[in-house]
Write a protein that holds these residues in place. Structure first.
Motif, PDB file in Angstrom:
ATOM      1  N   ARG A 144       2.588  -5.510  11.526  1.00  0.00           N
ATOM      2  CA  ARG A 144       2.673  -3.878  10.799  1.00  0.00           C
ATOM      3  C   ARG A 144       4.234  -3.684  10.244  1.00  0.00           C
ATOM      4  O   ARG A 144       5.260  -4.266  10.670  1.00  0.00           O
ATOM      5  N   VAL A 145       4.196  -2.805   8.999  1.00  0.00           N
ATOM      6  CA  VAL A 145       5.784  -2.486   8.543  1.00  0.00           C
ATOM      7  C   VAL A 145       6.422  -1.592   9.663  1.00  0.00           C
ATOM      8  O   VAL A 145       6.098  -1.263  10.894  1.00  0.00           O
ATOM      9  N   LEU A 222      -0.304  -8.072   1.691  1.00  0.00           N
ATOM     10  CA  LEU A 222       0.323  -8.169   2.905  1.00  0.00           C
ATOM     11  C   LEU A 222       0.813  -6.807   3.255  1.00  0.00           C
ATOM     12  O   LEU A 222       0.621  -6.338   4.522  1.00  0.00           O
ATOM     13  N   VAL A 223       1.593  -6.236   2.537  1.00  0.00           N
ATOM     14  CA  VAL A 223       2.163  -5.094   2.760  1.00  0.00           C
ATOM     15  C   VAL A 223       1.248  -3.765   3.024  1.00  0.00           C
ATOM     16  O   VAL A 223       1.394  -3.102   4.031  1.00  0.00           O
ATOM     17  N   ARG A 224       0.155  -3.708   2.197  1.00  0.00           N
ATOM     18  CA  ARG A 224      -0.824  -2.888   2.243  1.00  0.00           C
ATOM     19  C   ARG A 224      -1.672  -3.023   3.555  1.00  0.00           C
ATOM     20  O   ARG A 224      -1.716  -1.930   4.286  1.00  0.00           O
ATOM     21  N   GLU A 225      -1.963  -4.267   3.959  1.00  0.00           N
ATOM     22  CA  GLU A 225      -2.797  -4.458   5.131  1.00  0.00           C
ATOM     23  C   GLU A 225      -2.022  -4.277   6.521  1.00  0.00           C
ATOM     24  O   GLU A 225      -2.443  -3.971   7.312  1.00  0.00           O
ATOM     25  N   ALA A 226      -0.636  -4.224   6.118  1.00  0.00           N
ATOM     26  CA  ALA A 226       0.318  -3.907   7.407  1.00  0.00           C
ATOM     27  C   ALA A 226       0.654  -2.668   7.378  1.00  0.00           C
ATOM     28  O   ALA A 226       1.421  -2.014   8.249  1.00  0.00           O
ATOM     29  N   GLY A 227       0.089  -1.699   6.534  1.00  0.00           N
ATOM     30  CA  GLY A 227       0.280  -0.067   6.561  1.00  0.00           C
ATOM     31  C   GLY A 227       1.244   0.325   5.568  1.00  0.00           C
ATOM     32  O   GLY A 227       1.635   1.648   5.803  1.00  0.00           O
ATOM     33  N   GLY A 228       1.906  -0.374   4.605  1.00  0.00           N
ATOM     34  CA  GLY A 228       2.854   0.012   3.936  1.00  0.00           C
ATOM     35  C   GLY A 228       2.158   0.425   2.526  1.00  0.00           C
ATOM     36  O   GLY A 228       1.200   0.309   2.398  1.00  0.00           O
ATOM     37  N   TYR A 229       3.303   1.040   1.772  1.00  0.00           N
ATOM     38  CA  TYR A 229       2.845   1.465   0.314  1.00  0.00           C
ATOM     39  C   TYR A 229       3.701   0.552  -0.643  1.00  0.00           C
ATOM     40  O   TYR A 229       4.675  -0.065  -0.668  1.00  0.00           O
ATOM     41  N   VAL A 230       2.810   0.272  -1.729  1.00  0.00           N
ATOM     42  CA  VAL A 230       3.441  -0.639  -2.688  1.00  0.00           C
ATOM     43  C   VAL A 230       2.937   0.113  -4.374  1.00  0.00           C
ATOM     44  O   VAL A 230       1.744   0.396  -4.389  1.00  0.00           O
ATOM     45  N   THR A 231       3.871   0.474  -5.017  1.00  0.00           N
ATOM     46  CA  THR A 231       3.656   0.935  -6.459  1.00  0.00           C
ATOM     47  C   THR A 231       4.721   0.233  -7.271  1.00  0.00           C
ATOM     48  O   THR A 231       5.410  -0.791  -7.063  1.00  0.00           O
ATOM     49  N   GLU A 232       4.663   0.638  -8.748  1.00  0.00           N
ATOM     50  CA  GLU A 232       5.725   0.233  -9.515  1.00  0.00           C
ATOM     51  C   GLU A 232       7.242   1.072  -9.024  1.00  0.00           C
ATOM     52  O   GLU A 232       6.702   2.077  -8.208  1.00  0.00           O
TER      53      GLU A 232
END
Length: 273
Positions: A144-145, A222-232
Motif C-alpha cells: 500500500r502507499v 502499481l501505484v493505483r492498485e496500491a491505493g495511490g493517485y496518479v495524474t499529469e
C-alpha cells in the motif's frame, strides 16, 4: 502469498530471463560495447539483449499481441486489443556507471488501458507486480502507499532534466517550490522504480516530465492498485501521451500538485521535452 494470474506469470518469466543477462553484464560493465544514441542517452549491448529476451518470451506466450519497446519501437499485433509496453533496462545510465539501481518494466495494455504490470529489480531481487482490480504486490506481499498526511514528513522523488532534454528553468522552479516544504527530495534515475517505491510506501510522491510510456506504464498501475493517485503534473489523465506524471499517496497528491503548479513557469507555456 498472492495467486498470480497466467498473464502475470508470462510477464514475470520474461522479466526473469532478461534479468539473468543483465546481472551477468552488470558484473562486466566496463567491457560493454556502448554506442551513442544522443546526448547523455546511450544504448548498450545489455539493453538490446534484454529486450530480445523479453520479446521472445512474450511473443512465444501471446503471439497475437502488439509491442511497444524502447529499443525496437512499435510492432503491431493482429488481435487489435492487446499491447505489451516494455523497458528492458530502465536506468541505463546507472547501469553503465556501475550503479546498482535499474530494473525491467513490462506492462500490458488492453484496449488502451493498462491492466497488468511487472517491475523487477534484478540486483535487490525485488519483484513488483499489479493487476487491475487485484492489487499491488512486492515479493508476494500486498503493498500500500504511505499513509503519511504531513507534507513536512514526506520524502519525494523526481527526475532531473539533463543536457538538451526538458525545461531546466521550469524544473528548478518546481524544485524550489517543493524543497522547503518536505523532508527530502531524491533523484535515483529510474522512473519505473520511483513509481514502485511510491506504491510500496517508500516515497510519498514522485513527479517527472519528459517520460516515455515504457518508463511509467507498469508503475502507474502499481501505484493505483496500491491505493495511490496518479495524474499529469497539471492534473490531466494522459500521462502516457504527455510524458508528465505525478504519483502520490491519497493524502498528499493534491497538496504536492498545488505546490508544483504554483511556480511561475506554470503560468506560461512550457517547453516540450
Amino acid at each position: 502469498m498472492a495467486t498470480r494470474s497466467p498473464i502475470i506469470n508470462v510477464m514475470i518469466k520474461a522479466a526473469d530471463r532478461a534479468a539473468r543477462g543483465l546481472k551477468r553484464d552488470f558484473g562486466e560493465v566496463e567491457q560493454l560495447q556502448v554506442s551513442p544514441k544522443g546526448p547523455s542517452d546511450f544504448v548498450s549491448t545489455a539493453d538490446i539483449k534484454a529486450e530480445r529476451a523479453v520479446r521472445e518470451e512474450l511473443v512465444k506466450a501471446r503471439p497475437t499481441y502488439g509491442l511497444l519497446m524502447e529499443e525496437s519501437g512499435v510492432t503491431p499485433g493482429t488481435d487489435g486489443q492487446h499491447r505489451w509496453i516494455v523497458d528492458p533496462l530502465d536506468g541505463t545510465t546507472n547501469f553503465l556507471h556501475g550503479l546498482p539501481h535499474f530494473c525491467i518494466s513490462i506492462a500490458l495494455e488492453r484496449a488502451g488501458e493498462v491492466v497488468a504490470g511487472v517491475i523487477l529489480d534484478p540486483i535487490r531481487d525485488d519483484l513488483y507486480w499489479a493487476e487491475r482490480g487485484i492489487g499491488a504486490y512486492l515479493n508476494g506481499r500486498r503493498i500500500r502507499v504511505s499513509s503519511r498526511r504531513n507534507l513536512g514528513e514526506a520524502l519525494l522523488a523526481t527526475g532531473i532534466p539533463f543536457q538538451e532534454h526538458g525545461d531546466h528553468s521550469a524544473f528548478a522552479a518546481e524544485l524550489s517550490a517543493v524543497m522547503p516544504k518536505v523532508a527530502g527530495v531524491r533523484r535515483f534515475g529510474a522512473a519505473a522504480l520511483d513509481l514502485a517505491y511510491v506504491a510500496s510506501g517508500r516515497y510519498e510522491g514522485f513527479w517527472e516530465s519528459g517520460l516515455q510510456p515504457w518508463d511509467m506504464a507498469a508503475g502507474i498501475l502499481l501505484v493505483r492498485e496500491a491505493g495511490g493517485y496518479v495524474t499529469e503534473i497539471g492534473g490531466g489523465e494522459n500521462m502516457l501521451d504527455s510524458g508528465s506524471v505525478l504519483a502520490a499517496n491519497d493524502q498528499l497528491h493534491g497538496t504536492i500538485q498545488r505546490l508544483l503548479t504554483s511556480s511561475e513557469p506554470w503560468k506560461r507555456p512550457r517547453a516540450q521535452p
